[in-house]
Design a protein around this motif. Structure first.
Motif, PDB file in Angstrom:
ATOM      1  N   LEU A   9       0.763  -1.112   0.013  1.00 14.23           N
ATOM      2  CA  LEU A   9       0.025   0.065   0.040  1.00 14.23           C
ATOM      3  C   LEU A   9       0.880   1.302  -0.138  1.00 14.23           C
ATOM      4  O   LEU A   9       0.588   2.167  -0.685  1.00 14.23           O
ATOM      5  CB  LEU A   9      -1.153  -0.047   1.152  1.00 14.23           C
ATOM      6  N   ALA A  10       1.998   1.382   0.760  1.00 12.91           N
ATOM      7  CA  ALA A  10       2.862   2.416   0.811  1.00 12.91           C
ATOM      8  C   ALA A  10       3.568   2.571  -0.567  1.00 12.91           C
ATOM      9  O   ALA A  10       3.454   3.846  -0.965  1.00 12.91           O
ATOM     10  CB  ALA A  10       3.960   2.278   1.969  1.00 12.91           C
ATOM     11  N   ALA A  11       3.854   1.516  -1.304  1.00 17.88           N
ATOM     12  CA  ALA A  11       4.294   1.866  -2.646  1.00 17.88           C
ATOM     13  C   ALA A  11       3.566   2.417  -3.533  1.00 17.88           C
ATOM     14  O   ALA A  11       3.621   3.248  -4.434  1.00 17.88           O
ATOM     15  CB  ALA A  11       4.865   0.528  -3.259  1.00 17.88           C
ATOM     16  N   ALA A  12       2.196   1.757  -3.187  1.00 15.13           N
ATOM     17  CA  ALA A  12       1.158   2.310  -4.164  1.00 15.13           C
ATOM     18  C   ALA A  12       0.828   3.695  -3.970  1.00 15.13           C
ATOM     19  O   ALA A  12       0.465   4.647  -4.789  1.00 15.13           O
ATOM     20  CB  ALA A  12      -0.250   1.379  -3.884  1.00 15.13           C
ATOM     21  N   ALA A  13       0.905   4.157  -2.733  1.00 17.08           N
ATOM     22  CA  ALA A  13       0.538   5.646  -2.181  1.00 17.08           C
ATOM     23  C   ALA A  13       1.623   6.582  -2.888  1.00 17.08           C
ATOM     24  O   ALA A  13       1.269   7.538  -3.501  1.00 17.08           O
ATOM     25  CB  ALA A  13       0.611   5.849  -0.742  1.00 17.08           C
ATOM     26  N   VAL A  14       2.950   6.119  -2.729  1.00 23.77           N
ATOM     27  CA  VAL A  14       3.759   6.965  -3.056  1.00 23.77           C
ATOM     28  C   VAL A  14       3.947   7.228  -4.693  1.00 23.77           C
ATOM     29  O   VAL A  14       4.053   8.316  -5.217  1.00 23.77           O
ATOM     30  CB  VAL A  14       5.499   6.392  -2.843  1.00 23.77           C
ATOM     31  N   LEU A  15       3.554   5.954  -5.193  1.00 29.30           N
ATOM     32  CA  LEU A  15       3.551   5.881  -7.193  1.00 29.30           C
ATOM     33  C   LEU A  15       2.662   6.684  -7.401  1.00 29.30           C
ATOM     34  O   LEU A  15       2.580   7.622  -8.306  1.00 29.30           O
ATOM     35  CB  LEU A  15       3.466   4.692  -7.378  1.00 29.30           C
ATOM     36  N   SER A  16       1.350   6.551  -6.685  1.00 25.20           N
ATOM     37  CA  SER A  16       0.359   7.405  -7.196  1.00 25.20           C
ATOM     38  C   SER A  16       0.491   9.122  -7.030  1.00 25.20           C
ATOM     39  O   SER A  16       0.114   9.976  -7.650  1.00 25.20           O
ATOM     40  CB  SER A  16      -1.149   7.154  -6.633  1.00 25.20           C
ATOM     41  N   ALA A  17       1.052   9.123  -5.803  1.00 27.48           N
ATOM     42  CA  ALA A  17       1.428  10.632  -5.564  1.00 27.48           C
ATOM     43  C   ALA A  17       2.379  11.348  -6.430  1.00 27.48           C
ATOM     44  O   ALA A  17       2.079  12.327  -7.080  1.00 27.48           O
ATOM     45  CB  ALA A  17       1.948  10.914  -3.953  1.00 27.48           C
ATOM     46  N   LEU A  18       3.410  10.516  -6.835  1.00 27.54           N
ATOM     47  CA  LEU A  18       4.222  10.871  -7.963  1.00 27.54           C
ATOM     48  C   LEU A  18       3.486  11.111  -9.191  1.00 27.54           C
ATOM     49  O   LEU A  18       3.592  12.281  -9.982  1.00 27.54           O
ATOM     50  CB  LEU A  18       5.238   9.964  -7.961  1.00 27.54           C
ATOM     51  N   LEU A  19       2.797  10.039  -9.527  1.00 22.75           N
ATOM     52  CA  LEU A  19       1.894  10.321 -10.811  1.00 22.75           C
ATOM     53  C   LEU A  19       0.900  11.582 -10.664  1.00 22.75           C
ATOM     54  O   LEU A  19       0.762  12.039 -11.821  1.00 22.75           O
ATOM     55  CB  LEU A  19       1.081   9.118 -11.171  1.00 22.75           C
ATOM     56  N   MET A  37      -5.273   8.179  -1.793  1.00 21.40           N
ATOM     57  CA  MET A  37      -6.075   8.346  -0.589  1.00 21.40           C
ATOM     58  C   MET A  37      -6.728   6.985  -0.580  1.00 21.40           C
ATOM     59  O   MET A  37      -6.831   6.702   0.904  1.00 21.40           O
ATOM     60  CB  MET A  37      -7.249   9.266  -0.669  1.00 21.40           C
ATOM     61  N   PHE A  38      -7.062   6.287  -1.302  1.00 21.01           N
ATOM     62  CA  PHE A  38      -7.472   4.816  -1.166  1.00 21.01           C
ATOM     63  C   PHE A  38      -6.350   4.015  -0.325  1.00 21.01           C
ATOM     64  O   PHE A  38      -6.550   3.119   0.647  1.00 21.01           O
ATOM     65  CB  PHE A  38      -7.854   3.939  -2.308  1.00 21.01           C
ATOM     66  N   ALA A  39      -5.107   4.179  -0.613  1.00 22.05           N
ATOM     67  CA  ALA A  39      -4.086   3.542  -0.256  1.00 22.05           C
ATOM     68  C   ALA A  39      -3.788   3.848   1.049  1.00 22.05           C
ATOM     69  O   ALA A  39      -3.701   2.919   2.193  1.00 22.05           O
ATOM     70  CB  ALA A  39      -2.825   3.540  -1.360  1.00 22.05           C
ATOM     71  N   LEU A  40      -3.956   5.006   1.227  1.00 21.15           N
ATOM     72  CA  LEU A  40      -3.872   5.757   2.858  1.00 21.15           C
ATOM     73  C   LEU A  40      -4.926   5.075   3.626  1.00 21.15           C
ATOM     74  O   LEU A  40      -4.674   4.631   4.573  1.00 21.15           O
ATOM     75  CB  LEU A  40      -3.706   6.992   2.860  1.00 21.15           C
ATOM     76  N   ALA A  41      -6.075   5.116   3.006  1.00 22.08           N
ATOM     77  CA  ALA A  41      -7.420   4.217   3.989  1.00 22.08           C
ATOM     78  C   ALA A  41      -7.013   2.935   4.413  1.00 22.08           C
ATOM     79  O   ALA A  41      -7.230   2.454   5.295  1.00 22.08           O
ATOM     80  CB  ALA A  41      -8.574   4.382   3.337  1.00 22.08           C
ATOM     81  N   GLY A  42      -6.384   2.171   3.397  1.00 21.42           N
ATOM     82  CA  GLY A  42      -5.952   0.788   3.649  1.00 21.42           C
ATOM     83  C   GLY A  42      -4.856   0.878   5.073  1.00 21.42           C
ATOM     84  O   GLY A  42      -4.670  -0.121   5.598  1.00 21.42           O
TER      85      GLY A  42
END
Lengths: 186, 98
Positions: A9-19, A37-42
């Motif tokens: 989830l952390a990797a998804a959050a950082v990748l989505s934030a960069l994109l 935000m969904f990754a952060l909710a997880g």
């Protein structure tokens, strides 16, 4: 297993934030922020904050991002503009500033985690995280672990009742202010 | 324990938000970067609430309220500016420039 889910989830959050910050078009940018935000909710669920996770999905991913997308659609901004992304030395400055802030936050984290570990290591704090709260004696820790909503509701409606009521005034002021600002003629 | 990694993730997300504010001129994307930074702070509140008690989660609730109010008023301001300049680019918002 928990750690694996967390790091995914952390990797998804950082990748989505960069994109989110490199997309030319505002619409995909907003959708990548929803993904963050969904990754952060997880991650909130993993951190045992189920109520905050639900609020994150409802308020942020639901209400706030829909408001953003609504304004993008209303103003017909769904196309990239040439002057949007800055070029030249400012890019280097921005990356250096971000790296500097990250380094400063890492330094703070190291000290705070060390002192927290010392506190959590103490047996009475480890048995009850509520011991740090003002008025914690009234709250039973067994209830806190079985009923996460009650453990948030108690400090919110006892210790922080006045700030909680003040947020209603803030929201009313924001609603009235938004209508006044967005209206062509009153 | 996930406290340390969560704080690292929070720092990284906050820095990405700062970089976004520095790099873009679209006012709406700037707002989204501010929301990203608020989310990063929320994450550190929740992470620290695992060690310090539930007060941190109450603070996250307040941050969310203020963020929602800020988004509503900010987007209304952007709407009003768009009526004047027909753009949300920060380059066109130079009325106060000498």
């Amino acid at each position: 297993m928990t750690e694996f889910v967390f790091y995914t989830l952390a990797a998804a959050a950082v990748l989505s934030a960069l994109l989110c910050i490199v997309q030319k078009n505002p619409v995909p940018s907003a959708l990548w922020l929803v993904s963050t935000m969904f990754a952060l909710a997880g991650i909130y669920v993993l951190l045992n904050a189920q109520f905050i996770a639900a609020m994150q999905v409802l308020v942020y991913a639901g209400a706030v991002m829909v408001l953003f997308l609504f304004v993008i659609m209303l103003l017909n901004l769904g196309h990239a503009s040439e002057t949007d992304r800055k070029r030249g030395p400012v890019v280097l400055v921005a990356v250096l500033l971000a790296a500097g802030i990250a380094a400063a936050l890492f330094a703070v984290r190291d000290t705070s985690v060390a002192s927290l570990a010392a506190r959590v290591g103490a047996p009475e704090v480890a048995s009850s995280p509520l011991a740090a709260l003002p008025g914690a004696g009234r709250v039973q820790s067994a209830e806190a672990f079985t009923n996460p909503i009650a453990s948030i509701a108690r400090p919110m409606f006892e210790t922080y009742l006045v700030p909680f009521e003040l947020t209603s005034v803030l929201l009313l002021a924001a609603a009235v202010g938004a209508v006044v600002l967005a209206k062509r003629k009153l | 324990m996930l406290l340390g990694p969560s704080l690292v993730l929070s720092a990284i997300l906050f820095s990405i938000g700062v970089a976004g504010v520095m790099l873009r001129r679209n006012a709406i994307i700037l707002f989204m970067c501010v929301e990203l930074m608020l989310n990063a702070v929320n994450l550190s509140f929740v992470a620290l609430s695992t060690a310090h008690g539930f007060t941190g989660q109450v603070m996250v609730f307040f941050v969310m309220t203020v963020a929602a109010a800020e988004a509503a008023v900010g987007l209304a301001i952007i709407l009003a500016i768009f009526r004047h300049t027909k753009s949300v680019d920060l380059k066109t918002m130079n009325l106060l420039q000498g």
